[in-house]
Motif scaffolding. Structure first.
Motif, PDB file in Angstrom:
ATOM      1  N   UNK A  77      -7.111  11.256  -7.174  1.00  0.00           N
ATOM      2  CA  UNK A  77      -6.135  10.813  -6.168  1.00  0.00           C
ATOM      3  C   UNK A  77      -6.281   9.348  -5.754  1.00  0.00           C
ATOM      4  N   UNK A  78      -7.416   8.739  -6.097  1.00  0.00           N
ATOM      5  CA  UNK A  78      -7.692   7.394  -5.584  1.00  0.00           C
ATOM      6  C   UNK A  78      -6.613   6.390  -5.983  1.00  0.00           C
ATOM      7  N   UNK A  79      -6.175   6.443  -7.235  1.00  0.00           N
ATOM      8  CA  UNK A  79      -5.171   5.495  -7.712  1.00  0.00           C
ATOM      9  C   UNK A  79      -3.853   5.674  -6.966  1.00  0.00           C
ATOM     10  N   UNK A  80      -3.494   6.932  -6.698  1.00  0.00           N
ATOM     11  CA  UNK A  80      -2.255   7.199  -5.968  1.00  0.00           C
ATOM     12  C   UNK A  80      -2.333   6.622  -4.565  1.00  0.00           C
ATOM     13  N   UNK A  81      -3.484   6.779  -3.930  1.00  0.00           N
ATOM     14  CA  UNK A  81      -3.673   6.247  -2.578  1.00  0.00           C
ATOM     15  C   UNK A  81      -3.591   4.720  -2.585  1.00  0.00           C
ATOM     16  N   UNK A  82      -4.102   4.111  -3.650  1.00  0.00           N
ATOM     17  CA  UNK A  82      -4.027   2.647  -3.761  1.00  0.00           C
ATOM     18  C   UNK A  82      -2.570   2.184  -3.765  1.00  0.00           C
ATOM     19  N   UNK A  83      -1.741   2.858  -4.564  1.00  0.00           N
ATOM     20  CA  UNK A  83      -0.326   2.493  -4.617  1.00  0.00           C
ATOM     21  C   UNK A  83       0.400   2.876  -3.333  1.00  0.00           C
TER      22      UNK A  83
ATOM     23  N   UNK B  44      -8.882   7.524   3.866  1.00  0.00           N
ATOM     24  CA  UNK B  44      -9.721   8.325   4.750  1.00  0.00           C
ATOM     25  C   UNK B  44      -9.424   9.807   4.564  1.00  0.00           C
ATOM     26  N   UNK B  45      -8.141  10.109   4.350  1.00  0.00           N
ATOM     27  CA  UNK B  45      -7.725  11.493   4.165  1.00  0.00           C
ATOM     28  C   UNK B  45      -8.326  12.130   2.926  1.00  0.00           C
ATOM     29  N   UNK B  46      -8.296  11.427   1.783  1.00  0.00           N
ATOM     30  CA  UNK B  46      -8.833  12.036   0.561  1.00  0.00           C
ATOM     31  C   UNK B  46     -10.359  12.117   0.595  1.00  0.00           C
TER      32      UNK B  46
END
Length: 282
Positions: A158-164, A179-181
């Motif tokens: 999920x990290x990449x999605x959160x970045x975008x 923070x959520x993930x």
């Protein structure tokens, strides 16, 4: 049959809990905390003419194919079921309780409660060898082939999605999502560990034979017997060791109290048990 019914019920309850966290807290606050839902929100923000639903369908189709190929039909079948059920429950929520704005204005409260509720539900679904599609499938693949804990694997996926999401909705929203993930990682692993927790019991008693027979024949668990000398009394004693779940521990404890009130019992928590009579943990 009973195990399949239990699995089905736990998955359904997990989906209901997860949908509640998503619909009432995360989605209204634009908290794209990963997953295909988060990806769809980001793409829709950048390209409003592309429907969120279309993005989710295409993404899930690709990931479903990977689930069947790399993990197996059982996981793939339950994942498709869980994915459609999650969408269906959210759709029902939209009809029953339509939301035009977040229930709670405070974004941090939306994040805390949304992640907590969603994480509990997701942990239940993962525990029964299913997922809700999307990056959950990528997490399961990482878990299977690289032996990464499910929560940590989901964070990586999920990290990449959160970045975008940070680029699409602003750095503040992106940091909230990050923070959520992170919180989601912790909650999911704790929920799964909670389901897998067993009790390692050691019992020293003058009535060891009766207690041992009770555990074997009434509780249907194996035991290991040790012989030791009391450090103070110098008397030879039989030590019973067994691993059971929480309900079985309560039955054993109550039986021992009645059979030998002076028995000595020690209990330790075990978070993973492999072998005959126990399911393989995630």
């Amino acid at each position: 049959m009973r195990a399949n019914i239990e699995r089905f019920l736990i998955i359904n309850l997990g989906i209901l809990i997860m949908a509640s966290g998503l619909y009432y807290f995360l989605i209204p606050a634009n908290l794209a905390t990963g997953g295909v839902t988060g990806l769809a929100m980001v793409v829709n923000k950048i390209f409003p003419f592309i429907s969120i639903g279309i993005i989710m369908i295409i993404s899930n189709f690709i990931l479903f194919a990977l689930a069947f190929l790399l993990i197996g039909k059982d996981f793939g079948g339950y994942t498709i079921y869980s994915s459609f059920l999650l969408s269906g429950v959210i759709y029902i929520f939209e009809i029953i309780t339509p939301l035009h704005e977040p229930i709670i204005k405070d974004i941090m409260l939306n994040l805390i409660y949304g992640i907590l509720i969603q994480g509990i539900g997701m942990g239940m679904v993962f525990y029964r060898n299913s997922s809700t599609g999307g990056t959950d499938i990528a997490a399961k693949i990482l878990n299977k082939f690289f032996h990464v804990d499910i929560g940590k694997a989901l964070f990586l996926a999920d990290f990449l999605i959160v970045f975008f999401a940070g680029l699409a909705f602003g750095i503040e929203m992106g940091l909230y999502a990050l923070l959520g993930i992170l919180a989601n990682t912790y909650i999911i692993d704790k929920v799964i560990a909670g389901f897998n927790t067993k009790m390692n019991i050691m019992i020293i008693s003058e009535k060891s034979e009766a207690i041992n027979q009770y555990i074997i024949h009434e509780i249907n668990r194996g035991t290991t017997l040790y012989v030791g000398d009391g450090g103070f009394s110098k008397n030879r004693k039989t030590i019973i060791n067994t691993v059971v779940d929480k309900k079985q521990y309560v039955k054993i404890r109550n039986y021992v109290k009645v059979t030998d009130p002076s028995a000595f019992i020690t209990v330790g928590f075990v978070h993973e048990v492999l072998g005959e009579g126990f399911n393989l943990s995630l």
